[in-house]
Design a protein around this motif. Structure first.
Motif, mmCIF file in Angstrom:
data_model
loop_
_atom_site.group_PDB
_atom_site.id
_atom_site.type_symbol
_atom_site.label_atom_id
_atom_site.label_comp_id
_atom_site.label_asym_id
_atom_site.label_seq_id
_atom_site.Cartn_x
_atom_site.Cartn_y
_atom_site.Cartn_z
ATOM 1 N N VAL A 185 0.868 -1.174 0.000
ATOM 2 C CA VAL A 185 0.000 0.000 0.000
ATOM 3 C C VAL A 185 0.902 1.220 0.000
ATOM 4 N N ILE A 186 0.723 2.073 -0.996
ATOM 5 C CA ILE A 186 1.506 3.295 -1.105
ATOM 6 C C ILE A 186 0.572 4.457 -0.831
ATOM 7 N N ARG A 187 0.957 5.301 0.131
ATOM 8 C CA ARG A 187 0.133 6.451 0.504
ATOM 9 C C ARG A 187 0.911 7.740 0.286
ATOM 10 N N GLY A 188 0.245 8.684 -0.346
ATOM 11 C CA GLY A 188 0.811 10.016 -0.540
ATOM 12 C C GLY A 188 0.126 10.985 0.405
ATOM 13 N N ASP A 189 0.037 12.231 -0.001
ATOM 14 C CA ASP A 189 -0.660 13.245 0.790
ATOM 15 C C ASP A 189 -2.159 12.987 0.776
ATOM 16 N N GLY A 190 -2.823 13.331 1.864
ATOM 17 C CA GLY A 190 -4.277 13.183 1.925
ATOM 18 C C GLY A 190 -4.703 11.733 1.960
ATOM 19 N N ASN A 191 -5.789 11.437 1.272
ATOM 20 C CA ASN A 191 -6.358 10.089 1.270
ATOM 21 C C ASN A 191 -5.971 9.280 0.037
ATOM 22 N N ASN A 192 -5.040 9.774 -0.764
ATOM 23 C CA ASN A 192 -4.635 9.073 -1.976
ATOM 24 C C ASN A 192 -3.797 7.848 -1.641
ATOM 25 N N PHE A 193 -4.057 6.753 -2.367
ATOM 26 C CA PHE A 193 -3.248 5.555 -2.183
ATOM 27 C C PHE A 193 -3.230 4.739 -3.467
ATOM 28 N N ALA A 194 -2.265 3.848 -3.572
ATOM 29 C CA ALA A 194 -2.148 2.915 -4.692
ATOM 30 C C ALA A 194 -1.719 1.567 -4.132
ATOM 31 N N LEU A 195 -2.022 0.512 -4.876
ATOM 32 C CA LEU A 195 -1.641 -0.847 -4.483
ATOM 33 C C LEU A 195 -0.719 -1.448 -5.538
ATOM 34 N N VAL A 196 0.276 -2.184 -5.082
ATOM 35 C CA VAL A 196 1.140 -2.958 -5.977
ATOM 36 C C VAL A 196 1.089 -4.398 -5.482
ATOM 37 N N LEU A 197 0.708 -5.293 -6.376
ATOM 38 C CA LEU A 197 0.564 -6.696 -5.993
ATOM 39 C C LEU A 197 1.917 -7.407 -5.983
ATOM 40 N N PRO A 198 2.046 -8.410 -5.138
ATOM 41 C CA PRO A 198 3.320 -9.141 -5.045
ATOM 42 C C PRO A 198 3.553 -10.058 -6.235
ATOM 43 N N VAL A 199 4.814 -10.377 -6.444
ATOM 44 C CA VAL A 199 5.244 -11.369 -7.434
ATOM 45 C C VAL A 199 5.958 -12.457 -6.644
ATOM 46 N N ARG A 200 5.635 -13.701 -6.935
ATOM 47 C CA ARG A 200 6.302 -14.796 -6.240
ATOM 48 C C ARG A 200 7.809 -14.762 -6.545
ATOM 49 N N VAL A 201 8.594 -14.808 -5.500
ATOM 50 C CA VAL A 201 10.053 -14.774 -5.636
ATOM 51 C C VAL A 201 10.553 -16.207 -5.790
ATOM 52 N N LYS A 202 11.246 -16.443 -6.904
ATOM 53 C CA LYS A 202 11.838 -17.760 -7.145
ATOM 54 C C LYS A 202 13.296 -17.751 -6.731
ATOM 55 N N GLU A 203 13.853 -18.910 -6.553
ATOM 56 C CA GLU A 203 15.245 -19.006 -6.094
ATOM 57 C C GLU A 203 16.202 -18.291 -7.049
ATOM 58 N N GLU A 204 15.940 -18.353 -8.356
ATOM 59 C CA GLU A 204 16.844 -17.720 -9.316
ATOM 60 C C GLU A 204 16.765 -16.182 -9.257
ATOM 61 N N ASP A 205 15.728 -15.652 -8.600
ATOM 62 C CA ASP A 205 15.596 -14.197 -8.442
ATOM 63 C C ASP A 205 16.447 -13.680 -7.286
ATOM 64 N N MET A 206 16.867 -14.558 -6.417
ATOM 65 C CA MET A 206 17.558 -14.168 -5.179
ATOM 66 C C MET A 206 19.048 -13.909 -5.430
ATOM 67 N N VAL A 207 19.598 -12.988 -4.664
ATOM 68 C CA VAL A 207 21.029 -12.727 -4.680
ATOM 69 C C VAL A 207 21.712 -13.784 -3.834
ATOM 70 N N ALA A 208 22.770 -14.340 -4.346
ATOM 71 C CA ALA A 208 23.492 -15.388 -3.599
ATOM 72 C C ALA A 208 24.257 -14.814 -2.427
#
Length: 101
Positions: free
Chosen positions: A78-101
């Motif tokens: 949940v991203i909130r700015g000034d006032g009552n404004n907000f936006a949502l960003v949905l998650p992405v499943r993190v796979k092992e190859e996405d991770m830093v070793a």
């Protein structure tokens, strides 16, 4: 920083950025690209998201600082700015190859 991560991404079909302990990063065949963010509160949730969607969400706000609320790795950011404004960003499943070793 997010636009830079998108350009460096090797897999154009699966763009994943990972937020972990005050750092946002992505992996590439040439190595890792990351940058730091300012956090308040706990930073122990590893969270994957599409950086293009995050940029779209952040562009909705006409302010320098926003609050990003994360309550779990599979719950929307949940991203909130000034006032009552907000936006949502949905998650992405993190796979092992996405991770830093």
């Amino acid at each position: 920083g997010l636009k830079y991560l998108i350009k460096l991404s090797d897999n154009k079909d699966r763009k994943v950025a990972i937020m972990d302990k005050g750092r946002i990063y992505t992996t590439t065949t040439g190595g890792n690209c990351d940058f730091s963010i300012n956090l308040k509160g706990t930073a122990d949730i590893l969270y994957g998201f599409n950086p293009s969607f995050m940029i779209d969400a952040l562009c909705q706000f006409d302010c320098d600082d926003v609050n990003i609320e994360i309550s779990g790795s599979i719950k929307p950011i949940v991203i909130r700015g000034d006032g009552n404004n907000f936006a949502l960003v949905l998650p992405v499943r993190v796979k092992e190859e996405d991770m830093v070793a």
